[in-house]
Design an enzyme around this catalytic site. Sequence first.
Site, PDB file in Angstrom:
ATOM      1  N   LYS A  34     -17.127  -2.779  -1.855  1.00 42.04           N
ATOM      2  CA  LYS A  34     -16.400  -2.324  -3.052  1.00 42.04           C
ATOM      3  C   LYS A  34     -15.052  -3.054  -3.172  1.00 42.04           C
ATOM      4  CE  LYS A  34     -14.276   1.484  -0.519  1.00 42.04           C
ATOM      5  NZ  LYS A  34     -14.554   2.849   0.005  1.00 42.04           N
ATOM      6  N   ARG A 132     -13.519  15.408  -2.167  1.00 36.79           N
ATOM      7  CA  ARG A 132     -13.463  14.299  -3.117  1.00 36.79           C
ATOM      8  C   ARG A 132     -14.810  14.263  -3.838  1.00 36.79           C
ATOM      9  NH1 ARG A 132     -12.182   8.266  -0.880  1.00 36.79           N
ATOM     10  NH2 ARG A 132     -14.451   8.228  -0.843  1.00 36.79           N
ATOM     11  N   HIS A 164     -19.073  11.937   3.094  1.00 32.89           N
ATOM     12  CA  HIS A 164     -18.026  11.021   3.575  1.00 32.89           C
ATOM     13  C   HIS A 164     -17.001  11.838   4.364  1.00 32.89           C
ATOM     14  CE1 HIS A 164     -16.023   7.168   3.494  1.00 32.89           C
ATOM     15  NE2 HIS A 164     -15.025   7.539   2.726  1.00 32.89           N
ATOM     16  N   ARG A 220     -22.185   3.263   7.091  1.00 33.15           N
ATOM     17  CA  ARG A 220     -21.605   2.569   5.927  1.00 33.15           C
ATOM     18  C   ARG A 220     -20.238   1.962   6.271  1.00 33.15           C
ATOM     19  NH1 ARG A 220     -22.335   7.766   3.528  1.00 33.15           N
ATOM     20  NH2 ARG A 220     -20.056   7.830   3.432  1.00 33.15           N
ATOM     21  N   TYR A 265      18.518 -11.656  -3.442  1.00 27.64           N
ATOM     22  CA  TYR A 265      19.140 -10.645  -4.306  1.00 27.64           C
ATOM     23  C   TYR A 265      19.796  -9.516  -3.516  1.00 27.64           C
ATOM     24  CZ  TYR A 265      16.425 -12.593  -8.217  1.00 27.64           C
ATOM     25  OH  TYR A 265      15.892 -13.408  -9.164  1.00 27.64           O
ATOM     26  N   CYS A 312      11.346 -11.632  -3.456  1.00 28.83           N
ATOM     27  CA  CYS A 312      11.479 -11.813  -4.898  1.00 28.83           C
ATOM     28  C   CYS A 312      10.090 -11.945  -5.525  1.00 28.83           C
ATOM     29  CB  CYS A 312      12.318 -13.053  -5.190  1.00 28.83           C
ATOM     30  SG  CYS A 312      13.886 -13.061  -4.285  1.00 28.83           S
ATOM     31  N   MET A 313      10.050 -12.193  -6.819  1.00 35.09           N
ATOM     32  CA  MET A 313       8.754 -12.210  -7.504  1.00 35.09           C
ATOM     33  C   MET A 313       7.829 -13.285  -6.958  1.00 35.09           C
ATOM     34  SD  MET A 313       7.884 -12.438 -11.549  1.00 35.09           S
ATOM     35  CE  MET A 313       8.777 -10.934 -11.930  1.00 35.09           C
ATOM     36  N   ASP A 314       8.373 -14.472  -6.687  1.00 33.43           N
ATOM     37  CA  ASP A 314       7.477 -15.520  -6.185  1.00 33.43           C
ATOM     38  C   ASP A 314       8.076 -16.301  -5.027  1.00 33.43           C
ATOM     39  OD1 ASP A 314       7.811 -17.049  -9.446  1.00 33.43           O
ATOM     40  OD2 ASP A 314       9.288 -16.682  -7.895  1.00 33.43           O
TER      41      ASP A 314
HETATM   42  C1  LIG Z   1     -15.013   3.004   1.295  1.00 33.46           C
HETATM   43  C2  LIG Z   1     -16.158   3.794   1.725  1.00 33.46           C
HETATM   44  C3  LIG Z   1     -16.815   3.513   2.940  1.00 33.46           C
HETATM   45  C4  LIG Z   1     -16.294   2.529   3.945  1.00 33.46           C
HETATM   46  O1  LIG Z   1     -15.135   3.028   4.553  1.00 33.46           O
HETATM   47  P1  LIG Z   1     -14.390   2.212   5.702  1.00 33.46           P
HETATM   48  O2  LIG Z   1     -13.356   3.124   6.193  1.00 33.46           O
HETATM   49  O3  LIG Z   1     -13.815   1.011   5.023  1.00 33.46           O
HETATM   50  O4  LIG Z   1     -15.400   1.832   6.692  1.00 33.46           O
HETATM   51  C5  LIG Z   1     -17.969   4.211   3.213  1.00 33.46           C
HETATM   52  N1  LIG Z   1     -18.440   5.130   2.369  1.00 33.46           N
HETATM   53  C6  LIG Z   1     -17.818   5.435   1.217  1.00 33.46           C
HETATM   54  C7  LIG Z   1     -18.378   6.475   0.336  1.00 33.46           C
HETATM   55  C8  LIG Z   1     -16.648   4.797   0.861  1.00 33.46           C
HETATM   56  O5  LIG Z   1     -16.026   5.116  -0.279  1.00 33.46           O
END
Ligand SMILES: *Cc1c(COP(=O)(O)O)cnc(C)c1O
Length: 369
Positions: A34, A132, A164, A220, A265, A312-314
């Site tokens: 993601k 969540r 999760h 995951r 700055y 700074c910005m860049d």
């Molecule tokens: C981001 C995410 C993960 C991976 O999490 P990590 O801490 O980066 O391993 C797994 N499952 C879900 C639903 C997530 O949103």
Amino acid sequence: MTMLKVDVDYDAIAGNVATLRALAPTAKLMAVVKADAYGHGLLPSGRAARRGGADFLGVAQPSEAIALRDGGDEGRILTWLYGPEVPAADLLSRNIDVSAGSLAVLRAIVDASRAGHGTAAVHICVDTGLGREGVPMADLGSLLAAASAAQDEDLITIVGMWSHLAWADQPGHPTVDAQAENFRAALATAEELGLNVELAHLGNSACTLTRSDLHFDMVRPGIAIYGLPPVDDPEGDNFGLVAAMSVSSTLALVKELPGGHGVSYGHEYVTPQRTHVGLVSAGYADGVFRAAGGVAEVAVRGTRYPIAGRVCMDQFVLDLGPETEANTGDAVTLIGPGGPTARDWAMAVDTIDYEIVCRFGGLRPKTAE
Ligand SMILES: *Cc1c(COP(=O)(O)O)cnc(C)c1O
């Protein structure tokens, strides 16, 4: 012109996936790519994860799943973050697995299937305690009943159930076991309804690395596939994982300043003595946190220097000391071998390395695979 270069070692990502697979030998592995693969580049990271043996690619947004499929990925993909506006037809017609954590989303998926876009492979998302995404435990039964009815009509196949963890980076935290217990109860509810859930999945990177008892049918990992484990390896070997992202810039100028001279700055840094300063061509527009001024370090020719004064910005400035070998044009390592890690940056600016790599990677073109 600012100059910040983000290099990604895709072989490291492939290797990390293979390493994680070996650490979770009884489970399948979903590589989470993601947010543009945590800033590492969606498509090349997805290809690298497949080379390393990923069974699934996982993304939050449907558009990312579609980009993976249309970019040539032929394996299983799961996307999980949307409301009932989910482009279900686009997902089903591409054979992308979908998540349902509410009746409204399930309905949208079932409608697309009924309209002839394909049988949906559905992973039921249950909130076991994160607070969540997912259906609350109390409403799981009715969601499963609706899913079961759709399955009886051959509109969907319930292939998975997932949740999760809130505190996986503290493996002994009591919520981990409490969530695991809820997850087992959720799986038992499905079983009581006669549902055969082939893929139960709960664990992120931290769980993959520290709680082999909670790997279920699939893990995951996200951050770990980029070589940044969120927990420390007791053996001090980073679990065999290799950081994939390097970030560098160059010195645009090296010059001498007298002692007592303000730098950048607001003059928050004042040279303590006659010295050489180096001007680095990267700033907050490139992802260098403004809060890094005075706290984060970078490396030039193998020596670490704190950022002198405000970012700074860049651009930002380094105090290279009264005598220095550094020259205009020298490479400046912000992240990478011989320099700081993403974790060092995270500690300096009080965040997590996830945000560091997303930020640096998200703003820059990545090197080719
Ligand atoms: C981001 C995410 C993960 C991976 O999490 P990590 O801490 O980066 O391993 C797994 N499952 C879900 C639903 C997530 O949103």
